[in-house]
Design a protein around this motif. Structure first.
Motif, PDB file in Angstrom:
ATOM      1  N   LYS A   2       0.685  -1.044  -0.013  1.00 44.41           N
ATOM      2  CA  LYS A   2       0.062   0.013   0.055  1.00 44.41           C
ATOM      3  C   LYS A   2       1.075   1.077  -0.047  1.00 44.41           C
ATOM      4  O   LYS A   2       1.740   1.211   0.762  1.00 44.41           O
ATOM      5  CB  LYS A   2      -0.889  -0.032   1.234  1.00 44.41           C
ATOM      6  CG  LYS A   2      -1.603  -1.350   1.452  1.00 44.41           C
ATOM      7  CD  LYS A   2      -2.482  -1.869   0.206  1.00 44.41           C
ATOM      8  CE  LYS A   2      -3.107  -3.100   0.425  1.00 44.41           C
ATOM      9  NZ  LYS A   2      -3.922  -3.935  -0.653  1.00 44.41           N
ATOM     10  N   TYR A   3       0.648   1.913  -1.143  1.00 42.42           N
ATOM     11  CA  TYR A   3       1.404   3.267  -1.105  1.00 42.42           C
ATOM     12  C   TYR A   3       0.722   4.516  -0.941  1.00 42.42           C
ATOM     13  O   TYR A   3      -0.206   4.493  -1.011  1.00 42.42           O
ATOM     14  CB  TYR A   3       2.214   3.383  -2.384  1.00 42.42           C
ATOM     15  CG  TYR A   3       3.122   2.134  -2.785  1.00 42.42           C
ATOM     16  CD1 TYR A   3       4.097   2.211  -2.201  1.00 42.42           C
ATOM     17  CD2 TYR A   3       2.722   0.965  -2.962  1.00 42.42           C
ATOM     18  CE1 TYR A   3       5.209   0.920  -2.231  1.00 42.42           C
ATOM     19  CE2 TYR A   3       3.493  -0.235  -3.220  1.00 42.42           C
ATOM     20  CZ  TYR A   3       4.776  -0.133  -3.058  1.00 42.42           C
ATOM     21  OH  TYR A   3       5.791  -1.200  -3.109  1.00 42.42           O
ATOM     22  N   PRO A   4       1.350   5.744  -0.815  1.00 46.44           N
ATOM     23  CA  PRO A   4       0.537   7.088  -0.630  1.00 46.44           C
ATOM     24  C   PRO A   4      -0.060   7.240  -1.964  1.00 46.44           C
ATOM     25  O   PRO A   4       0.454   7.127  -2.997  1.00 46.44           O
ATOM     26  CB  PRO A   4       1.672   8.097  -0.640  1.00 46.44           C
ATOM     27  CG  PRO A   4       2.736   7.031   0.149  1.00 46.44           C
ATOM     28  CD  PRO A   4       2.693   5.862  -0.486  1.00 46.44           C
ATOM     29  N   LEU A   5      -1.205   7.704  -1.921  1.00 45.21           N
ATOM     30  CA  LEU A   5      -2.049   8.025  -3.053  1.00 45.21           C
ATOM     31  C   LEU A   5      -1.463   8.952  -4.090  1.00 45.21           C
ATOM     32  O   LEU A   5      -1.269   8.839  -5.413  1.00 45.21           O
ATOM     33  CB  LEU A   5      -3.416   8.738  -2.931  1.00 45.21           C
ATOM     34  CG  LEU A   5      -4.169   7.663  -2.006  1.00 45.21           C
ATOM     35  CD1 LEU A   5      -5.435   8.354  -1.733  1.00 45.21           C
ATOM     36  CD2 LEU A   5      -4.508   6.277  -2.672  1.00 45.21           C
ATOM     37  N   VAL A   6      -0.725   9.915  -3.860  1.00 50.54           N
ATOM     38  CA  VAL A   6      -0.027  10.702  -4.666  1.00 50.54           C
ATOM     39  C   VAL A   6       1.111   9.840  -5.624  1.00 50.54           C
ATOM     40  O   VAL A   6       1.089  10.141  -6.794  1.00 50.54           O
ATOM     41  CB  VAL A   6       0.656  11.816  -4.113  1.00 50.54           C
ATOM     42  CG1 VAL A   6       1.273  12.825  -5.248  1.00 50.54           C
ATOM     43  CG2 VAL A   6      -0.571  12.896  -3.634  1.00 50.54           C
ATOM     44  N   GLY A  80       9.780   6.012   6.822  1.00 53.63           N
ATOM     45  CA  GLY A  80       8.508   5.772   6.837  1.00 53.63           C
ATOM     46  C   GLY A  80       7.476   5.955   5.875  1.00 53.63           C
ATOM     47  O   GLY A  80       6.281   5.639   6.129  1.00 53.63           O
ATOM     48  N   PHE A  81       8.049   6.258   4.619  1.00 48.53           N
ATOM     49  CA  PHE A  81       7.113   6.622   3.631  1.00 48.53           C
ATOM     50  C   PHE A  81       6.117   5.342   3.124  1.00 48.53           C
ATOM     51  O   PHE A  81       5.243   5.424   2.926  1.00 48.53           O
ATOM     52  CB  PHE A  81       7.578   7.319   2.592  1.00 48.53           C
ATOM     53  CG  PHE A  81       8.304   6.182   1.709  1.00 48.53           C
ATOM     54  CD1 PHE A  81       7.613   5.861   0.285  1.00 48.53           C
ATOM     55  CD2 PHE A  81       9.577   5.812   1.766  1.00 48.53           C
ATOM     56  CE1 PHE A  81       8.191   4.671  -0.355  1.00 48.53           C
ATOM     57  CE2 PHE A  81      10.101   4.674   0.952  1.00 48.53           C
ATOM     58  CZ  PHE A  81       9.395   4.285  -0.316  1.00 48.53           C
ATOM     59  N   ASP A  82       6.845   3.915   3.428  1.00 51.87           N
ATOM     60  CA  ASP A  82       6.107   3.123   2.932  1.00 51.87           C
ATOM     61  C   ASP A  82       5.629   2.283   4.047  1.00 51.87           C
ATOM     62  O   ASP A  82       5.357   1.139   4.017  1.00 51.87           O
ATOM     63  CB  ASP A  82       7.145   2.115   2.174  1.00 51.87           C
ATOM     64  CG  ASP A  82       8.394   1.673   3.118  1.00 51.87           C
ATOM     65  OD1 ASP A  82       8.525   2.474   4.159  1.00 51.87           O
ATOM     66  OD2 ASP A  82       9.258   1.073   2.542  1.00 51.87           O
ATOM     67  N   MET A  83       5.407   2.796   5.500  1.00 56.82           N
ATOM     68  CA  MET A  83       5.076   2.151   6.438  1.00 56.82           C
ATOM     69  C   MET A  83       3.585   2.726   6.932  1.00 56.82           C
ATOM     70  O   MET A  83       2.803   2.358   7.770  1.00 56.82           O
ATOM     71  CB  MET A  83       5.797   2.467   7.514  1.00 56.82           C
ATOM     72  CG  MET A  83       7.153   1.754   7.593  1.00 56.82           C
ATOM     73  SD  MET A  83       7.394   0.077   7.552  1.00 56.82           S
ATOM     74  CE  MET A  83       7.978  -0.491   6.022  1.00 56.82           C
ATOM     75  N   ARG A  84       2.992   3.330   5.853  1.00 51.39           N
ATOM     76  CA  ARG A  84       1.335   3.846   6.184  1.00 51.39           C
ATOM     77  C   ARG A  84       0.607   2.721   5.645  1.00 51.39           C
ATOM     78  O   ARG A  84      -0.186   2.887   4.871  1.00 51.39           O
ATOM     79  CB  ARG A  84       1.389   5.258   5.490  1.00 51.39           C
ATOM     80  CG  ARG A  84       2.018   6.299   6.005  1.00 51.39           C
ATOM     81  CD  ARG A  84       2.122   7.563   5.103  1.00 51.39           C
ATOM     82  NE  ARG A  84       3.016   8.392   5.505  1.00 51.39           N
ATOM     83  CZ  ARG A  84       3.659   9.360   4.491  1.00 51.39           C
ATOM     84  NH1 ARG A  84       3.161   9.312   3.299  1.00 51.39           N
ATOM     85  NH2 ARG A  84       4.676  10.300   4.891  1.00 51.39           N
ATOM     86  N   GLN A 108       8.123  -1.929  13.398  1.00 48.80           N
ATOM     87  CA  GLN A 108       9.089  -1.233  14.307  1.00 48.80           C
ATOM     88  C   GLN A 108      10.242  -0.846  13.930  1.00 48.80           C
ATOM     89  O   GLN A 108      10.820  -1.306  12.883  1.00 48.80           O
ATOM     90  CB  GLN A 108       9.084  -2.013  15.890  1.00 48.80           C
ATOM     91  CG  GLN A 108       7.851  -2.478  16.391  1.00 48.80           C
ATOM     92  CD  GLN A 108       8.012  -3.702  17.345  1.00 48.80           C
ATOM     93  OE1 GLN A 108       9.165  -3.946  17.709  1.00 48.80           O
ATOM     94  NE2 GLN A 108       6.655  -4.272  17.398  1.00 48.80           N
ATOM     95  N   GLU A 109      11.129   0.104  14.566  1.00 46.50           N
ATOM     96  CA  GLU A 109      12.601   0.238  14.243  1.00 46.50           C
ATOM     97  C   GLU A 109      12.591   0.516  12.856  1.00 46.50           C
ATOM     98  O   GLU A 109      13.697  -0.034  12.174  1.00 46.50           O
ATOM     99  CB  GLU A 109      13.448  -0.651  14.854  1.00 46.50           C
ATOM    100  CG  GLU A 109      13.325  -0.816  16.420  1.00 46.50           C
ATOM    101  CD  GLU A 109      14.244  -1.983  16.846  1.00 46.50           C
ATOM    102  OE1 GLU A 109      15.141  -2.501  15.933  1.00 46.50           O
ATOM    103  OE2 GLU A 109      14.281  -2.459  17.875  1.00 46.50           O
ATOM    104  N   VAL A 110      11.843   1.610  12.063  1.00 45.23           N
ATOM    105  CA  VAL A 110      11.937   1.770  10.625  1.00 45.23           C
ATOM    106  C   VAL A 110      13.355   2.718  10.544  1.00 45.23           C
ATOM    107  O   VAL A 110      13.538   3.709  11.249  1.00 45.23           O
ATOM    108  CB  VAL A 110      10.683   2.543  10.311  1.00 45.23           C
ATOM    109  CG1 VAL A 110      10.797   2.904   9.075  1.00 45.23           C
ATOM    110  CG2 VAL A 110       9.328   1.674  10.745  1.00 45.23           C
ATOM    111  N   ALA A 111      13.817   2.170   9.392  1.00 45.33           N
ATOM    112  CA  ALA A 111      15.096   3.034   9.003  1.00 45.33           C
ATOM    113  C   ALA A 111      14.857   3.065   7.347  1.00 45.33           C
ATOM    114  O   ALA A 111      14.331   2.152   6.870  1.00 45.33           O
ATOM    115  CB  ALA A 111      16.402   2.446   9.592  1.00 45.33           C
ATOM    116  N   THR A 121      14.817   0.377   2.600  1.00 46.19           N
ATOM    117  CA  THR A 121      14.073   0.490   4.061  1.00 46.19           C
ATOM    118  C   THR A 121      14.291  -0.484   4.706  1.00 46.19           C
ATOM    119  O   THR A 121      14.114  -1.664   3.932  1.00 46.19           O
ATOM    120  CB  THR A 121      12.494   1.039   3.952  1.00 46.19           C
ATOM    121  OG1 THR A 121      11.834  -0.026   3.466  1.00 46.19           O
ATOM    122  CG2 THR A 121      12.679   2.223   2.958  1.00 46.19           C
ATOM    123  N   SER A 122      14.029  -0.621   6.220  1.00 43.36           N
ATOM    124  CA  SER A 122      13.922  -1.936   6.858  1.00 43.36           C
ATOM    125  C   SER A 122      12.976  -1.716   7.923  1.00 43.36           C
ATOM    126  O   SER A 122      12.749  -0.465   8.335  1.00 43.36           O
ATOM    127  CB  SER A 122      15.324  -2.275   7.345  1.00 43.36           C
ATOM    128  OG  SER A 122      15.958  -1.013   8.626  1.00 43.36           O
TER     129      SER A 122
END
Length: 216
Positions: A2-6, A80-84, A108-111, A121-122
């Motif tokens: 799931k990605y940001p709509l824009v 965090g762009f891909d954690m929504r 958790q522990e997003v990097a 990302t991790s």
């Protein structure tokens, strides 16, 4: 995924013919075990393809000189762009014990890092409930719709028990699956495979990470 709509809208406009999958992700895992050889956490790495990474940075007004170098502040803004994730989304990661799915926590522990034009990302996910014995567990990264293609090409390591190891098992490609894959690749970016009668094949094309442990 799931990605940001824009970003998703930008991707749909920019992706050429032969658009399934739309996004390619090189994937890695750190399998974390306790002293008894039970799996407690997975650390998951996603390295996005250069094209999708470019779309994300363009969407956010980053790297205006296109030199594939971001400042620390720009990289931090990506974190965090891909954690929504929407409610119920499994993070395109399935952990199986004897065919039964084991629930994992939210990330958790997003990097986030940026290297050679790619966003990497991790995130860490904990096993919810009782930690299962690691021997025989299977990890499958996949998007059921095959909108995103995950391939386990990054490092896969096991931490906490020297008797356990991980191996990557590739999918078995038969003629029917190859034909479906070709049919999907021929769709344009705005066509939903379900609308033309094509099934979801993400799981069938998934790599599997199989954990095995020597008997004590």
């Amino acid at each position: 995924m799931k990605y940001p709509l824009v970003t998703a809208a930008l991707l749909a406009c920019a992706t050429p013919l032969g658009a399934h999958p739309h996004i390619f992700v090189d994937t890695g895992f750190e399998v974390i075990l306790d002293a008894e050889g039970r799996l407690t956490h997975l650390r998951i790495t996603w390295a996005y393809d250069e094209f999708y990474s470019l779309l994300v940075t363009e969407d956010r007004g980053l790297d205006p000189d296109y030199d594939s170098v971001l400042t620390e502040a720009e990289v931090a803004s990506l974190n965090g762009f891909d954690m929504r994730w929407v409610e119920g989304f499994n993070g395109d990661t399935v952990l199986l014990n004897g065919g039964e799915e084991i629930a994992l926590s939210s990330p958790q522990e997003v990097a986030t890092t940026f290297s050679e034009g790619r966003i990497i990302t991790s995130h860490l996910r904990a096993v919810e409930g009782d930690a299962p014995d690691a021997n025989g567990l299977v990890i499958k990264p996949y998007d059921p719709t095959y909108y995103t293609a995950y391939e386990v090409t990054q490092k896969v390591t096991v931490q906490g028990d020297d008797a356990c190891r991980a191996r990557v098992k590739m999918p078995e490609m038969n003629a029917d699956l190859r034909e479906l894959q070709q049919d999907l690749s021929a769709l344009d970016a705005n066509t939903d495979p379900n609308d033309v009668g094509l099934p979801e094949i993400g799981e069938a094309l998934a790599n599997e990470v199989v954990i095995t442990c020597d008997a004590s």
